[in-house]
Scaffold this active site. Structure first.
Site, PDB file in Angstrom:
ATOM      1  N   ILE A  30      -3.976  -7.635  -0.667  1.00 37.35           N
ATOM      2  CA  ILE A  30      -2.954  -8.947  -1.077  1.00 37.35           C
ATOM      3  C   ILE A  30      -3.617 -10.001   0.328  1.00 37.35           C
ATOM      4  O   ILE A  30      -3.770 -11.311  -0.206  1.00 37.35           O
ATOM      5  CB  ILE A  30      -1.576  -8.690  -0.855  1.00 37.35           C
ATOM      6  CG1 ILE A  30      -1.050  -7.376  -1.631  1.00 37.35           C
ATOM      7  CG2 ILE A  30      -0.811  -9.956  -0.887  1.00 37.35           C
ATOM      8  CD1 ILE A  30      -1.274  -7.798  -3.201  1.00 37.35           C
ATOM      9  N   ILE A  31      -3.658  -9.628   1.507  1.00 34.43           N
ATOM     10  CA  ILE A  31      -3.814 -10.825   2.682  1.00 34.43           C
ATOM     11  C   ILE A  31      -5.304 -10.028   3.230  1.00 34.43           C
ATOM     12  O   ILE A  31      -5.389  -8.867   3.615  1.00 34.43           O
ATOM     13  CB  ILE A  31      -2.870 -10.876   3.621  1.00 34.43           C
ATOM     14  CG1 ILE A  31      -1.652 -11.620   2.871  1.00 34.43           C
ATOM     15  CG2 ILE A  31      -3.280 -11.467   4.931  1.00 34.43           C
ATOM     16  CD1 ILE A  31      -0.386 -11.626   3.850  1.00 34.43           C
ATOM     17  N   ASN A  53       2.686  -0.195   5.305  1.00 33.13           N
ATOM     18  CA  ASN A  53       3.010  -0.503   3.889  1.00 33.13           C
ATOM     19  C   ASN A  53       3.812  -1.612   4.005  1.00 33.13           C
ATOM     20  O   ASN A  53       5.108  -1.858   4.469  1.00 33.13           O
ATOM     21  CB  ASN A  53       3.620   0.540   3.196  1.00 33.13           C
ATOM     22  CG  ASN A  53       4.078  -0.035   1.712  1.00 33.13           C
ATOM     23  OD1 ASN A  53       3.808  -0.600   1.129  1.00 33.13           O
ATOM     24  ND2 ASN A  53       5.118   0.810   1.415  1.00 33.13           N
ATOM     25  N   VAL A  59      11.436  -9.579 -19.975  1.00 39.57           N
ATOM     26  CA  VAL A  59      11.593  -8.567 -20.811  1.00 39.57           C
ATOM     27  C   VAL A  59      12.909  -8.532 -21.682  1.00 39.57           C
ATOM     28  O   VAL A  59      13.946  -8.924 -21.068  1.00 39.57           O
ATOM     29  CB  VAL A  59      11.086  -7.166 -20.480  1.00 39.57           C
ATOM     30  CG1 VAL A  59       9.694  -7.037 -20.037  1.00 39.57           C
ATOM     31  CG2 VAL A  59      12.207  -6.606 -19.417  1.00 39.57           C
ATOM     32  N   CYS A 114       0.767  -1.362   0.104  1.00 42.33           N
ATOM     33  CA  CYS A 114      -0.043  -0.061  -0.022  1.00 42.33           C
ATOM     34  C   CYS A 114       0.749   1.132  -0.008  1.00 42.33           C
ATOM     35  O   CYS A 114       2.260   1.233  -0.171  1.00 42.33           O
ATOM     36  CB  CYS A 114      -0.953  -0.008   1.217  1.00 42.33           C
ATOM     37  SG  CYS A 114      -1.553  -1.493   1.376  1.00 42.33           S
ATOM     38  N   GLU A 136       4.512  -6.429   4.121  1.00 45.35           N
ATOM     39  CA  GLU A 136       3.816  -7.713   4.467  1.00 45.35           C
ATOM     40  C   GLU A 136       4.857  -8.179   5.696  1.00 45.35           C
ATOM     41  O   GLU A 136       5.805  -8.080   5.702  1.00 45.35           O
ATOM     42  CB  GLU A 136       4.099  -8.726   3.421  1.00 45.35           C
ATOM     43  CG  GLU A 136       3.448  -8.425   1.854  1.00 45.35           C
ATOM     44  CD  GLU A 136       2.028  -8.342   2.154  1.00 45.35           C
ATOM     45  OE1 GLU A 136       1.417  -8.891   3.141  1.00 45.35           O
ATOM     46  OE2 GLU A 136       1.378  -7.838   1.317  1.00 45.35           O
ATOM     47  N   ARG A 158      -4.989   1.200  -0.311  1.00 38.16           N
ATOM     48  CA  ARG A 158      -4.755  -0.085  -0.059  1.00 38.16           C
ATOM     49  C   ARG A 158      -4.709  -0.865  -1.470  1.00 38.16           C
ATOM     50  O   ARG A 158      -5.564  -0.670  -2.336  1.00 38.16           O
ATOM     51  CB  ARG A 158      -5.665  -0.598   0.893  1.00 38.16           C
ATOM     52  CG  ARG A 158      -5.449  -2.057   1.148  1.00 38.16           C
ATOM     53  CD  ARG A 158      -6.809  -2.610   1.730  1.00 38.16           C
ATOM     54  NE  ARG A 158      -6.395  -4.314   2.201  1.00 38.16           N
ATOM     55  CZ  ARG A 158      -7.290  -5.040   2.717  1.00 38.16           C
ATOM     56  NH1 ARG A 158      -8.587  -4.506   2.688  1.00 38.16           N
ATOM     57  NH2 ARG A 158      -6.937  -6.391   3.227  1.00 38.16           N
TER      58      ARG A 158
END
Length: 614
Positions: free
Chosen positions: A50-51, A73, A281, A2, A75, A47
């Protein structure tokens, strides 16, 4: 993943100002927004879910009694056992999000919470009762945290650009940062390109109370080699630790993918992660030297994973530069940042979370320059005062590979190694700038880090420096900003404190030797992939700017920037054009120096064009 922003509240239209600030970082969190405003503070949040995808995971989050307010912000990968521990201690949870363990953990443990965490994070907690703001950044600096003091106002957030709408913010260029940048290719100190705006260093926290700010370091990586294990035992330990880190980093309520180049780091991640898709890429200039797609597809077939790739055209690359530098917040002259932007964009079309290989080089000893101290040891037997003299004489002649060797060997490690990039020397940048700001010598910026590992071997000292400067200032800056520009969460399983604790014990000869870099880690990777991938020389994201700068379209674009009003304001533009022309004529490869200046000017037009016009 986030983004957040906030400020000490002393303005009448706090809610409207906060909304404008939040809107500048909508790319970090397009799924929802939230805010908290009282007479003391304003806090805003965007936000990316994700979880715990339910609204209960929205922020700001509050403690049970409402006295603590959290913006977060990142995990927390060990949130589940922490949650159980805190519940057993009597805390009541309202959600299943990892964010909430920070509120209850801070209630229970205070600042000691930080060393209990495993993850990537940047967060702030406002204590309403004590009128105190607590902010912290993760162990390696994976997630950013900026702050600024503008008169009586204290601002904080995930990106500098979010400060700009605040009426107290005074936008001024920090010319000392420019001078440092010309040497390092990134901003290497806590200062930023905006005066009075700072970045909280990795593994630090701050307390802001009664108008006073204090910062403190809470963790640091350690290198303390243990000689009691065989190579095979170290390889076993790496394999086990990395499997655990991958498992931990895959915790998510959404699909997870993986980036994949031809290098061992991303290959090891992809081969270990059991994902469904990998992303790559490349470029279409000068043949396969600039294109890793074929390698990535070959490995993807080997591990039975679908590879999705994109060839970036020169036009796409050059047309994206302004957008890239805007999202970066500060100029970054790493050409690979653009490639990273495009691979993030590619992945974001399918999913929200990817794994990537950042950090392996710094932790396990992967850069080719780390072999320098163990090569040509016979020359090192010459007394240093003679090597110093030879180096000074060699430096009087036009540079080429043989003379460069003599020049470097005539310097101490602290003098010659400031990290993986050394663009303009202090003498060169002083000659190039119209009004040098008196920035410190690069060795002075590096000295505090070298001092911490005094007495260690040269390879370890180089790694320690890169962990603190190069990795935080370049590698992780572009990883966060390019992924978030595409509303994508990028996770880095090598940058785990458990991995670091293990790597710091591995003897140097098993990290870097005459045979290869990242030696023990490559042996672990061999258990997951063919030797062709595990042994491949490091390329990073190879970008053909050296070739492009000789083509009329791109030469003219850079020349226009080098003779622009912004360039005239800070540089001797005739010297800039001389650098460009010498490169085009093949007299010298000036591509990286040219790019360093060009990226600053590109960034400057995004953020200071109004002042140029004035």
């Amino acid at each position: 993943m986030c983004g957040y922003v906030g400020f000490s509240n002393a303005i009448d239209d706090a809610q409207e100002t906060l909304k404008a600030m939040m809107d500048t970082i909508v790319h970090r969190g397009p799924d929802s927004e939230g805010s908290y405003v009282d007479s003391d503070i304003a806090m805003g949040f965007r936000r990316l879910s994700i979880i715990d995808l339910n609204p209960e995971g929205d922020q700001p989050l509050f403690s049970e009694d409402g006295s603590l307010v959290l913006l977060f912000n990142g995990e927390i990968y060990n949130y589940q056992p922490l949650r159980e521990e805190l519940i057993a201690l009597g805390h009541q949870f309202k959600s299943h999000t990892d964010s909430e363990v920070l509120v209850h953990g801070y209630e229970q443990y205070g600042t000691e919470l930080l060393n209990r965490l495993r993850g990537m994070f940047s967060f702030v907690i406002w204590d309403k009762n004590k009128k105190r703001l607590f902010g912290a950044r993760d162990f390696f600096g994976i997630k950013p945290l900026y702050y600024a003091r503008m008169g009586e106002t204290f601002l904080f957030g995930s990106e500098i650009k979010s400060f700009l709408p605040h009426p107290a913010f005074q936008k001024e260029l920090n010319e000392t940062a420019l001078e440092n940048y010309l040497t390092f290719q990134y901003s290497p100190t806590q200062e930023t390109f905006f005066k009075n705006v700072y970045k909280l260093p990795p593994a630090h926290y701050f307390l802001y109370e009664n108008g006073e700010l204090t910062t403190k370091r809470y963790w640091e990586p350690k290198f303390d080699a243990q000689e009691d294990k065989t190579l095979e035992e170290w390889v076993d330990a790496i394999s086990d630790a990395f499997e655990d880190s991958i498992k931990t980093h895959k915790i998510s309520d959404v699909e997870v993918g993986s980036f994949l180049s031809s290098g061992v780091d991303s290959s090891y991640v992809a081969a270990s992660a059991d994902v469904d898709k990998t992303y790559t890429v490349g470029f279409d200039a000068d043949g396969q030297r600039y294109n890793e797609i074929s390698y990535a597809k070959e490995l993807s077939e080997y591990i039975h994973v679908k590879n999705i790739s994109k060839v970036i055209s020169p036009e796409e690359y050059w047309d994206s530069l302004s957008k890239i530098q805007y999202h970066m917040d500060e100029p970054l002259a790493d050409p690979a940042a653009v490639a990273l932007y495009f691979v993030c964009n590619l992945a974001s079309q399918d999913l929200k979370v990817v794994l990537s290989g950042e950090g392996a080089d710094e932790i396990f000893g992967g850069y080719n320059v780390y072999k320098e101290p163990i090569e040509y040891t016979g020359y090192n037997k010459i007394p240093f005062f003679l090597r110093r003299l030879i180096g000074k004489v060699a430096g009087l002649f036009p540079a080429h590979r043989g003379l460069n060797f003599l020049v470097r060997r005539g310097k101490t490690l602290e003098e010659r190694f400031i990290g993986n990039a050394y663009m303009f020397t202090p003498k060169e940048r002083k000659a190039l700038l119209k009004s040098p700001a008196g920035a410190p010598d690069p060795s002075q910026i590096c000295k505090p880090y070298y001092d911490k590992v005094r007495g260690k071997d040269p390879v370890t000292r180089m790694q320690y420096l890169d962990l603190h400067l190069w990795m935080a200032g370049d590698i992780l800056l572009k990883a966060d900003k390019m992924s978030m520009a595409n509303s994508l969460e990028l996770r880095v399983p090598f940058l785990d404190k458990e991995i670091m604790a293990l790597a710091g014990k591995i003897p140097t000869r098993f990290r870097v030797n005459e045979e290869n870099t990242k030696y023990a880690m490559r042996q672990a990777a061999l258990r997951k992939m063919p030797p062709k991938s595990a042994d491949k020389k490091k390329l990073g994201f190879p970008v053909p700017i050296r070739v492009w700068l000789k083509e009329d379209a791109y030469y003219n674009r850079v020349k226009a920037a080098f003779t622009s009003p912004a360039a005239e304001r800070y540089f001797h533009t005739d010297k800039l054009v001389k650098l460009l022309d010498a490169h085009r004529e093949g007299k010298k490869d000036n591509s990286r120096k040219i790019w360093t200046v060009f990226m600053f000017l590109t960034w400057y037009e995004d953020f200071f064009a109004d002042q140029t016009a004035a």
